[in-house]
Design an enzyme around this catalytic site. Structure first.
Site, short mmCIF file in Angstrom:
data_model
loop_
_atom_site.label_atom_id
_atom_site.label_comp_id
_atom_site.label_asym_id
_atom_site.label_seq_id
_atom_site.Cartn_x
_atom_site.Cartn_y
_atom_site.Cartn_z
CB CYS A 17 -0.94 0.08 1.13
SG CYS A 17 -0.13 0.06 2.71
CB CYS A 20 4.52 -0.28 1.57
SG CYS A 20 3.64 -1.56 2.53
CG ASP A 414 -2.21 30.50 -30.67
OD1 ASP A 414 -2.04 31.89 -30.78
OD2 ASP A 414 -1.67 29.89 -31.41
CG ASP A 599 0.36 25.86 -32.54
OD1 ASP A 599 0.17 26.95 -32.06
OD2 ASP A 599 0.39 25.31 -33.58
CG ASP A 603 1.02 29.92 -28.27
OD1 ASP A 603 0.65 31.09 -28.10
OD2 ASP A 603 0.62 29.41 -29.30
#
Length: 705
Positions: A17, A20, A414, A599, A603
């Site tokens: 878990c 641990c 954009d 992109d 930007d």
């Protein structure tokens, strides 16, 4: 990179878990190691090696001393597995449990009427549990984060020792061997179910890993084609890929044409046409045709490797919900131990309960408590959510990104190359000089130095107009948000770009690109752009969901207003320089959580400053590095999927955490009041983790759109 600076990855067995994982993390961090990351689901432990503070051998020994097992390469699976422990424990527990149930009905198994026989039958499961849970309990205490096994170890041991005392005193009312054995067996059942369920949350990693191509056909300088392993490939190698093959690794098509299926990587359902100068992604499938590909990325730099890495490290950047659950889990065990002691003490001395009843109530408190459910709620859901995003061609950097993205209210776009196709067409060139060949050659040559969609389109459009004119040496520099500046051998300065670059005196009206020589206008290029097919659909979806779309563009006011009008976007900002975009994003982000979708290189600052930066995969590397989310197919049609999956993931986390908290808040008082038998407590506790993990697994198959 120096050896002592390498990132080391180890496979560690025995982590059940999040507590641990926290134990190992604390151990390595206390020793001074950096970039520590522990994932109990994938069994991976990573850290930056530093031999001056801790050698690799010391790290392995330290982890092993904590009670976990570092798995060495080619190491066979141990015989003494969890499954064998469970089977042996169950075989001995069943008679004890059956005898107990029959006695409640007035019967029993005669051979178990003898307390010493019960002791002998209980001893094997008790020893299995004593070693299995005891080792884990001691390790977690050493690591500073007590886990659930501390409670199970104390509860089962208390019941066993109390029963041994009853056996020695010939007191039948003190015999609870079946309780000790059943607790151990049921918790082992829970661990086994949990182990199987956790595997289902990591299937995305397995699916992606299986996509990797092991062999490649390399074209030698002599023209001979040889088959080599993927690991032997180097950047620049030439590969032959034929119809029906998978592309071995990321590359650039040199020659040939093919239809390529990239659906497993980008979520793009239709095959994509690839020809010379197109990029191909490793592990995509050639549906038809054959191509020669030059390798552009190897190892961890490939798209597939980055996908696998992002899914693996999804928990590294923990959501706020996870950090809260971790804090509670860390103090949970000491709190439960205190409640158990108070249950025994108050029950026996304050409320006059028999010692054995008070003890059973205290044991019930121990075994029904489950900190693991709280620790598992977030990482399992995040792992499944990130995996589902990856299968749909959406890469996210860290688990916190999923939680944050689900709460985004503003989506800032954009315009050029994001909402529009970015494939510009030259409408007209107005030459202001008689040397048209030189103008064409300058436009073609200079724009090759920019990744902006307008520049890429101009390069493509000018291919047919260039006649091989030699321009000599050009030193070219890109100006963010403006254009390009070049200087030739004769010292002539050329500029190509927007009106901001060439100056207001030279600028004219319209959607134009300007080319100047020493600030004298050589030509204006009138260009056209069009909306992407999915832009209108995306904006409609966002508005329907109550989200606020905004356009933030460096383009002219008139052109931006035209696009905004077509899409129905009320708020837009035009003629924004990179620094102005940055300022505007800060302003919008202060109003509400904001995602910036872009992109271009201009930007990148805005993507980094927004609450969440979303980049398209065909964007510049600067934009991709600045973003927390990347849409692999380079289109906007995946953005709604990203919103839906992120919201579903956060909803799953909240459901699981509600269950984990509610379960403990309700169950512990019931057990303390003596209304719950410890064996039933063990059963409920064993399945509480499975409920949480099952809820996460459900996210994999749930229909979301």
């Amino acid at each position: 990179m120096k050896k002592n600076e390498e990132i080391i990855a180890l496979e560690v067995d025995g982590m059940d878990c999040n507590n641990c994982a926290m134990s190992i993390s604390r151990f390595l961090e206390r020793k001074g190691l950096e970039d520590v990351f522990v994932n109990f689901q994938t069994k991976e432990v990573r850290f930056r090696q530093n031999d001056e503070k801790l050698t690799l051998e010391q790290v392995k020994n330290g982890i092993n001393k904590l009670g976990y097992q570092v798995v060495e390469p080619e190491q066979p699976e141990p015989w003494w597995t969890l499954e064998r422990k469970l089977w042996i424990s169950a075989i001995f527990t069943l008679p004890l449990l059956l005898h107990h149930l029959l006695m409640m009905a007035g019967g029993g198994l005669p051979f178990l009427d003898n307390n010493w026989v019960q002791f002998a039958v209980c001893l094997p499961p008790f020893l299995i549990g004593f070693i299995h849970f005891g080792r884990s309990a001691i390790s977690s205490i050493r690591g500073g984060v007590p886990n659930m096994d501390v409670l199970i170890f104390i509860g089962s041991t208390a019941a066993f020792i109390y029963s041994v005392i009853g056996t020695l005193m010939h007191e039948h009312d003190y015999i609870f061997y079946e309780t000790s054995a059943t607790i151990i067996t049921l918790v082992l059942v829970g661990n086994w179910l949990e182990k199987r369920a956790v595997k289902q949350t990591t299937t995305a990693i397995g699916e992606l890993t299986r996509l990797q191509v092991e062999k490649a056909r390399k074209v030698m300088p002599s023209g001979t084609i040889i088959t080599i392993n993927r690991e032997e490939l180097q950047v620049g190698d030439i590969l032959q890929v034929n119809e029906g093959d998978k592309v071995p690794i990321d590359g650039l098509v040199l020659e040939g044409e093919a239809e390529v299926d990239e659906s497993m990587l980008t979520g793009e359902s239709e095959p994509v046409r690839k020809s010379a100068n197109d990029e191909v992604i490793g592990s995509s499938l050639l549906v038809s045709g054959n191509i020669r590909v030059q390798v552009t990325a190897i190892g961890r730099d490939t798209v597939l490797s980055r996908m696998i890495e992002l899914v693996k490290t999804a928990q590294q950047d923990k959501p706020a919900l996870q950090r809260l659950a971790d804090k509670i889990s860390a103090i949970f065990v000491p709190v439960v131990l205190t409640i158990a002691l108070l249950t025994f003490a108050l029950g026996h001395w304050a409320f006059g309960l028999e010692a054995q009843q008070a003890l059973m109530n205290a044991i019930a408190v121990l075994v029904i408590s489950c900190p693991c459910a709280m620790g598992l709620a977030t990482p399992t859901a995040v792992m499944v959510g990130v995996g589902r995003l990856a299968r749909n061609g959406i890469l996210v950097k860290g688990g916190q990104t999923v939680e944050t993205f689900a709460g985004v209210e503003n989506f800032v776009f954009d315009k050029t190359g994001t909402l529009t196709t970015g494939r510009f067409r030259i409408k007209n060139i107005d030459y202001r000089t008689s040397d048209r060949k030189r103008v064409n050659a300058l436009i073609h040559r200079m724009e090759q130095y920019s990744s902006h969609p307008i520049a890429q389109s101009l390069v493509r459009e000018m291919e047919s107009r260039v006649n091989g004119l030699d321009l000599g040496t050009l030193k070219v520099e890109e100006i963010k948000g403006g254009g390009l500046v070049a200087v030739d051998d004769a010292g002539v300065q050329y500029k190509i770009g927007s009106d901001r670059l060439v100056g207001t005196e030279t600028a004219l009206a319209g959607q134009l690109v300007y080319l100047t020589a020493n600030d004298e206008l050589l030509a204006t290029v009138e260009i056209e752009d069009e909306l992407k097919d999915d832009s209108d659909e995306l904006i409609h979806y966002l508005k329907k969901e109550g989200l606020h779309p905004i356009i933030l563009s460096g383009d002219k006011q008139a052109k931006t207003a035209e696009v905004a009008g077509k899409l129905g976007v009320e708020e837009f900002y035009a003629e924004q320089r990179p620094e102005e975009k940055l300022s505007k994003i800060e302003e919008i982000s202060q109003r509400a959580p904001t995602a910036m979708v872009g992109d271009g290189i201009n930007d990148a600052p805005a993507l980094a400053r927004a609450t969440i930066g979303v980049s398209l995969s065909n964007a510049s590397q600067a934009a991709i590095q600045s973003a927390q989310m990347v849409l692999l197919n380079g289109q906007l049609d995946h953005l709604p999927k990203a919103v839906i999956i992120s919201k579903a993931t956060v909803r799953t986390i909240r459901q699981s955490l509600f269950w984990a908290f509610a379960y403990n808040i309700v169950a512990i008082p019931i057990a303390a009041m003596g209304l719950l038998n410890p064996m039933w407590g063990a059963l409920f506790m064993a399945f509480s983790d499975v409920v949480v993990i099952g809820n996460a697994v459900r996210l994999r198959r749930r229909k979301l759109w």
